[in-house]
Design an enzyme around this catalytic site. Structure first.
Site, PDB file in Angstrom:
ATOM      1  N   LYS A 186     -10.551  -3.628  -4.146  1.00 44.31           N
ATOM      2  CA  LYS A 186     -11.547  -2.618  -4.509  1.00 44.31           C
ATOM      3  C   LYS A 186     -10.903  -1.282  -4.893  1.00 44.31           C
ATOM      4  O   LYS A 186     -11.533  -0.457  -5.547  1.00 44.31           O
ATOM      5  CB  LYS A 186     -12.583  -2.444  -3.396  1.00 44.31           C
ATOM      6  N   LYS A 246      -3.839  -9.698  -5.956  1.00 49.85           N
ATOM      7  CA  LYS A 246      -5.155  -9.852  -5.334  1.00 49.85           C
ATOM      8  C   LYS A 246      -6.202  -8.927  -5.958  1.00 49.85           C
ATOM      9  O   LYS A 246      -5.872  -7.790  -6.292  1.00 49.85           O
ATOM     10  CB  LYS A 246      -4.978  -9.503  -3.849  1.00 49.85           C
ATOM     11  N   LYS A 291       0.830  -1.208   0.000  1.00 50.76           N
ATOM     12  CA  LYS A 291       0.000   0.000   0.000  1.00 50.76           C
ATOM     13  C   LYS A 291       0.864   1.257   0.000  1.00 50.76           C
ATOM     14  O   LYS A 291       0.482   2.270  -0.586  1.00 50.76           O
ATOM     15  CB  LYS A 291      -0.973   0.012   1.177  1.00 50.76           C
TER      16      LYS A 291
HETATM   17  N1  AQP Z   1      -9.253 -10.644  -3.301  1.00 54.05           N
HETATM   18  C1  AQP Z   1      -9.692 -11.117  -2.145  1.00 54.05           C
HETATM   19  N2  AQP Z   1      -9.922 -12.444  -2.003  1.00 54.05           N
HETATM   20  C2  AQP Z   1     -10.400 -12.948  -0.817  1.00 54.05           C
HETATM   21  N3  AQP Z   1     -10.655 -12.167   0.258  1.00 54.05           N
HETATM   22  C3  AQP Z   1     -10.447 -10.843   0.148  1.00 54.05           C
HETATM   23  N4  AQP Z   1     -10.605  -9.819   0.995  1.00 54.05           N
HETATM   24  C4  AQP Z   1     -10.253  -8.662   0.397  1.00 54.05           C
HETATM   25  N5  AQP Z   1      -9.854  -8.907  -0.857  1.00 54.05           N
HETATM   26  C5  AQP Z   1      -9.959 -10.255  -1.046  1.00 54.05           C
HETATM   27  C6  AQP Z   1     -11.094  -9.953   2.359  1.00 54.05           C
HETATM   28  O1  AQP Z   1     -12.165  -9.040   2.538  1.00 54.05           O
HETATM   29  C7  AQP Z   1     -12.191  -8.610   3.899  1.00 54.05           C
HETATM   30  C8  AQP Z   1     -12.355  -7.135   3.948  1.00 54.05           C
HETATM   31  O2  AQP Z   1     -11.249  -6.515   3.370  1.00 54.05           O
HETATM   32  P1  AQP Z   1     -11.007  -4.984   3.660  1.00 54.05           P
HETATM   33  O3  AQP Z   1     -11.965  -4.158   2.941  1.00 54.05           O
HETATM   34  O4  AQP Z   1     -10.991  -4.760   5.106  1.00 54.05           O
HETATM   35  O5  AQP Z   1      -9.545  -4.692   3.172  1.00 54.05           O
HETATM   36  P2  AQP Z   1      -8.599  -5.340   2.145  1.00 54.05           P
HETATM   37  O6  AQP Z   1      -8.231  -6.716   2.557  1.00 54.05           O
HETATM   38  O7  AQP Z   1      -7.464  -4.382   1.994  1.00 54.05           O
HETATM   39  O8  AQP Z   1      -9.515  -5.429   0.838  1.00 54.05           O
HETATM   40  P3  AQP Z   1      -9.355  -4.652  -0.508  1.00 54.05           P
HETATM   41  O9  AQP Z   1     -10.537  -4.964  -1.368  1.00 54.05           O
HETATM   42  O10 AQP Z   1      -8.016  -4.940  -1.095  1.00 54.05           O
HETATM   43  O11 AQP Z   1      -9.482  -3.161  -0.046  1.00 54.05           O
HETATM   44  P4  AQP Z   1      -8.592  -1.927  -0.364  1.00 54.05           P
HETATM   45  O12 AQP Z   1      -8.442  -1.911  -1.870  1.00 54.05           O
HETATM   46  O13 AQP Z   1      -9.390  -0.786   0.174  1.00 54.05           O
HETATM   47  O14 AQP Z   1      -7.304  -2.132   0.358  1.00 54.05           O
HETATM   48  C9  AQP Z   1     -10.898  -9.113   4.545  1.00 54.05           C
HETATM   49  O15 AQP Z   1     -11.203 -10.249   5.325  1.00 54.05           O
HETATM   50  C10 AQP Z   1     -10.049  -9.504   3.376  1.00 54.05           C
HETATM   51  O16 AQP Z   1      -9.179 -10.559   3.703  1.00 54.05           O
END
Ligand code: AQP
Length: 331
Positions: free
Chosen positions: A198, A195, A113
């Protein structure tokens, strides 16, 4: 007998993807009968990257509506907004004081990040895993359902619980991650080595839980595969492997049976059917989402009651922590 406790959260940092759904939300629903579940909208985490205030407000209610739409029942599970329970930030501070810089330096999510946000490399992004540990430990959580990407953060939470317990006597339950074998890491549709996220700048890289049918079909058609032209589940075909994982989890069919079904058929037909599977899985959620999202009074009642319940639990843990470390109780 008391039920074991489950805690998890999702950041309101944008619209949720099918990665968030498959890796997290879908599992939240499955756990709510067996466990006492606390599901949080972690807005304090979301501000570790810049957010537009109006959007953050809106995304927080979107996540709450999605929690309800996927089937989380507020009669069974506690749904709340992290910033409504100040104990999260307070315990986060205490845990900061027993976290080693070296541990945080090793966190891969911070490294990834921070590459993306060099203009706003703030200390919150660095200490994010400590706040996450506080979220989990406040509720004496036994289990934390998360995607694979959160495994390292969970390790830190376990480590901090053990360190505090050994320094000040038994205080925290040491939590276990609950990571599913399938779907714990849904990959980007454009780059199957990273991965699905979002916050990806390329909107073809993810499918949103609220994407319409055309967008879902278009994104799946454009998903990166390979030139082999055989529907098979192999590490040599990471794009296809990812699509097969999505197909399997959302259709409840085994990967083997899906692969067998496409013997001698091309990627075009496979992708069209996968689009149908995704649309079928998301449509009822989207319908329910629309209803919940417009009922502001109902959403308010859910997060107010959720915060009351969460706060009572969290305050008890925090009082215990403050006492053990030597703070004078406010009588
Ligand atoms: N690609 C993924 N596959 C499986 N699980 C996922 N999670 C996120 N992406 C995947 C799981 O979703 C939960 C919530 O995630 P979060 O919003 O708290 O943060 P994150 O893991 O950082 O998800 P993003 O989508 O990648 O968000 P941004 O882009 O904002 O950083 C967690 O349990 C995560 O494991």
């Amino acid at each position: 007998m008391n039920k074991k406790i489950v805690f998890s959260g999702v950041q309101p940092s944008g619209s949720l993807t099918i990665g968030n759904y498959i890796g997290a939300l879908k599992n939240f629903v499955e756990l709510q009968d067996e466990y006492e579940c606390y599901y949080c909208i972690v807005d304090l985490h979301a501000v570790t990257v810049p957010q537009i205030p109006k959007d953050l407000r809106s995304h927080s209610l979107d996540v709450l509506s999605l929690y309800l739409a996927v089937g989380i029942d507020p009669q069974k599970s506690t749904l709340f907004i992290q910033s409504h329970v100040p104990a999260h930030a307070e315990l986060g501070w205490i845990l900061n004081t027993i976290t080693y810089m070296g541990q945080l330096n090793r966190m891969t999510q911070f490294k990834e990040k921070s590459k993306k946000s060099d203009e706003n490399l703030n200390a919150g992004l660095f200490t994010y895993p400590v706040l996450m540990a506080a979220d989990i430990l406040l509720y004496q959580s036994d289990f934390v359902p998360v995607g694979e990407d959160q495994k390292q953060h969970l390790e830190l939470a376990r480590d901090l619980a053990e360190r505090f317990n050994s320094r000040y006597s038994d205080t925290f339950v040491v939590p276990e991650p609950l990571i599913k074998e399938f779907g714990a890491r849904i990959m980007s549709l454009q780059d199957p080595e990273s991965k699905m996220s979002k916050s990806d700048r390329d909107e073809n890289a993810f499918i949103l839980m609220l994407d319409n049918k055309d967008a879902i079909r278009r994104k799946i058609r454009r998903a990166v595969t390979d030139s082999l032209g055989i529907v098979a589940y192999s590490d040599q075909q990471p794009g296809l492997k990812n699509l097969l994982n999505i197909y399997s989890v959302l259709s409840d069919k085994s990967v083997d049976s899906i692969v067998a079904n496409y013997d001698g058929k091309g990627y075009g037909e496979f992708k069209d059917d996968l689009a149908d599977v995704v649309i079928q899985a998301l449509s009822p959620i989207q319908e329910r989402y629309k209803e919940y999202r417009q009922d502001k009074a109902f959403l308010e009642s859910i997060y107010r009651e959720g915060a009351d319940k969460a706060e009572a639990f969290a305050a008890k843990t925090l009082r215990k922590v403050y006492k053990k470390i030597g703070f004078i109780p406010r009588i």
